[in-house]
Design a protein around this motif. Structure first.
Motif, PDB file in Angstrom:
ATOM      1  N   THR A  59      44.351 -47.283  67.215  1.00  0.00           N
ATOM      2  CA  THR A  59      44.878 -46.320  68.185  1.00  0.00           C
ATOM      3  C   THR A  59      43.980 -45.087  68.234  1.00  0.00           C
ATOM      4  OG1 THR A  59      47.166 -47.076  67.915  1.00  0.00           O
ATOM      5  CG2 THR A  59      46.852 -44.850  68.783  1.00  0.00           C
ATOM      6  N   LEU A  60      43.641 -44.549  67.076  1.00  0.00           N
ATOM      7  CA  LEU A  60      42.759 -43.377  67.016  1.00  0.00           C
ATOM      8  C   LEU A  60      41.438 -43.667  67.719  1.00  0.00           C
ATOM      9  CD1 LEU A  60      41.902 -40.568  66.063  1.00  0.00           C
ATOM     10  CD2 LEU A  60      41.344 -41.581  63.837  1.00  0.00           C
TER      11      LEU A  60
ATOM     12  N   CYS B 106      53.008 -45.263  71.072  1.00  0.00           N
ATOM     13  CA  CYS B 106      52.030 -44.363  71.692  1.00  0.00           C
ATOM     14  C   CYS B 106      52.681 -43.134  72.339  1.00  0.00           C
ATOM     15  CB  CYS B 106      51.144 -45.113  72.697  1.00  0.00           C
ATOM     16  SG  CYS B 106      49.459 -44.453  72.736  1.00  0.00           S
TER      17      CYS B 106
ATOM     18  N   ALA C 129      46.595 -46.526  74.589  1.00  0.00           N
ATOM     19  CA  ALA C 129      45.938 -45.464  73.818  1.00  0.00           C
ATOM     20  C   ALA C 129      44.940 -44.658  74.658  1.00  0.00           C
ATOM     21  CB  ALA C 129      45.285 -46.033  72.565  1.00  0.00           C
TER      22      ALA C 129
ATOM     23  N   LEU D  98      54.136 -39.198  72.104  1.00  0.00           N
ATOM     24  CA  LEU D  98      53.606 -38.001  71.467  1.00  0.00           C
ATOM     25  C   LEU D  98      54.621 -36.865  71.512  1.00  0.00           C
ATOM     26  CD1 LEU D  98      50.829 -36.515  70.512  1.00  0.00           C
ATOM     27  CD2 LEU D  98      50.905 -35.599  72.835  1.00  0.00           C
TER      28      LEU D  98
ATOM     29  N   ILE E 256      48.905 -39.644  63.159  1.00  0.00           N
ATOM     30  CA  ILE E 256      49.075 -40.946  63.811  1.00  0.00           C
ATOM     31  C   ILE E 256      49.725 -41.846  62.780  1.00  0.00           C
ATOM     32  CG2 ILE E 256      47.984 -42.884  64.993  1.00  0.00           C
ATOM     33  CD1 ILE E 256      45.666 -41.004  65.701  1.00  0.00           C
TER      34      ILE E 256
ATOM     35  N   LEU F  77      51.894 -38.575  66.908  1.00  0.00           N
ATOM     36  CA  LEU F  77      51.650 -39.739  67.747  1.00  0.00           C
ATOM     37  C   LEU F  77      52.039 -41.010  67.004  1.00  0.00           C
ATOM     38  CD1 LEU F  77      50.388 -40.795  70.452  1.00  0.00           C
ATOM     39  CD2 LEU F  77      48.237 -41.016  69.166  1.00  0.00           C
ATOM     40  N   ARG F  78      52.913 -41.776  67.624  1.00  0.00           N
ATOM     41  CA  ARG F  78      53.204 -43.106  67.083  1.00  0.00           C
ATOM     42  C   ARG F  78      52.090 -44.033  67.558  1.00  0.00           C
ATOM     43  NH1 ARG F  78      58.214 -47.154  68.507  1.00  0.00           N
ATOM     44  NH2 ARG F  78      57.630 -48.754  66.988  1.00  0.00           N
ATOM     45  N   HIS F  79      51.653 -44.956  66.706  1.00  0.00           N
ATOM     46  CA  HIS F  79      50.582 -45.886  67.081  1.00  0.00           C
ATOM     47  C   HIS F  79      50.956 -46.648  68.355  1.00  0.00           C
ATOM     48  CE1 HIS F  79      52.874 -49.437  65.890  1.00  0.00           C
ATOM     49  NE2 HIS F  79      53.242 -48.750  64.815  1.00  0.00           N
TER      50      HIS F  79
ATOM     51  N   CYS G  38      45.651 -39.875  59.639  1.00  0.00           N
ATOM     52  CA  CYS G  38      45.869 -41.212  60.188  1.00  0.00           C
ATOM     53  C   CYS G  38      46.222 -42.198  59.073  1.00  0.00           C
ATOM     54  CB  CYS G  38      44.610 -41.682  60.915  1.00  0.00           C
ATOM     55  SG  CYS G  38      44.763 -43.241  61.804  1.00  0.00           S
TER      56      CYS G  38
ATOM     57  N   THR H 183      47.040 -48.136  63.510  1.00  0.00           N
ATOM     58  CA  THR H 183      46.878 -46.697  63.673  1.00  0.00           C
ATOM     59  C   THR H 183      45.402 -46.326  63.791  1.00  0.00           C
ATOM     60  OG1 THR H 183      47.022 -46.433  61.278  1.00  0.00           O
ATOM     61  CG2 THR H 183      49.036 -46.015  62.549  1.00  0.00           C
TER      62      THR H 183
END
Length: 177
Positions: free
Chosen positions: A62-63, A139, A34, A141, A107, A7-9, A53, A59
């Motif tokens: 985002t998580l 964001c 997100a 995936l 991430i 996953l990109r932030h 992460c 990031t």
């Protein structure tokens, strides 16, 4: 069988030019994106056993916005090494994953996440690979499977790409529903 989610932030803010890159937070678009991705992951039963992460603010944020499932069901390893890491560092981190985890999420940042995903591809959804090669937006995936028992057995070119999901597409589906 191992599952890897890359996953990109989500979209970050550039509103404060004096702020260090590592400390940049998400902008409004990122704060909305997100949770969309979090819902998708829950609907697809893709809650990882472990999350790697980056320590960058965007990031970590985002998580947190993916949803509570990711905080309660997944162990999280925050690693400064993942900040702007290339594909070799990401693979090395993956090799340090404990074997109890069958599903792992990273991430991180571009270009590293995108380069890692491209390097892992060995088979699978060619259309998704083409989309991923055109653009790996914030964001987004990539979902891979590996026919291995140990994370250390994963090499470049050994992954099967199951899918590539962009929040923009998820939002279009919701609007069209």
């Amino acid at each position: 069988m191992k599952t890897l989610l890359l996953l990109r932030h989500a979209k970050s803010s550039w509103s404060d030019p004096g702020r260090a890159d590592h400390d940049r937070e998400l902008n409004r678009r990122g704060e909305k994106a997100a949770p969309f991705m979090g819902r998708f992951l829950r609907e697809q039963a893709l809650i990882p056993d472990l999350v790697w992460c980056s320590t960058a603010a965007r990031t970590v944020q985002t998580l947190g916005l993916l949803g509570r499932d990711f905080a309660t069901h997944a162990d999280v390893i925050y690693s400064e090494d993942l900040y702007m890491a290339g594909e070799s560092v990401l693979l090395e981190s993956l090799h340090h994953t404990h074997e109890d985890a069958t599903s792992v999420m990273f991430i991180g940042h571009n270009p590293g996440i995108e380069m890692f995903a491209q390097a892992l591809f060995g088979a699978g959804d060619a259309e998704a690979r083409d989309a991923m090669a055109r653009k790996y937006p914030t964001c987004a995936l990539a979902h891979f499977k590996f026919d291995v028992e140990n994370w250390t057995d994963i090499t470049f070119g050994s992954g099967t790409l199951i899918g590539f999901t962009k929040v923009k597409d998820l939002q279009a589906i919701k609007v069209g529903s």
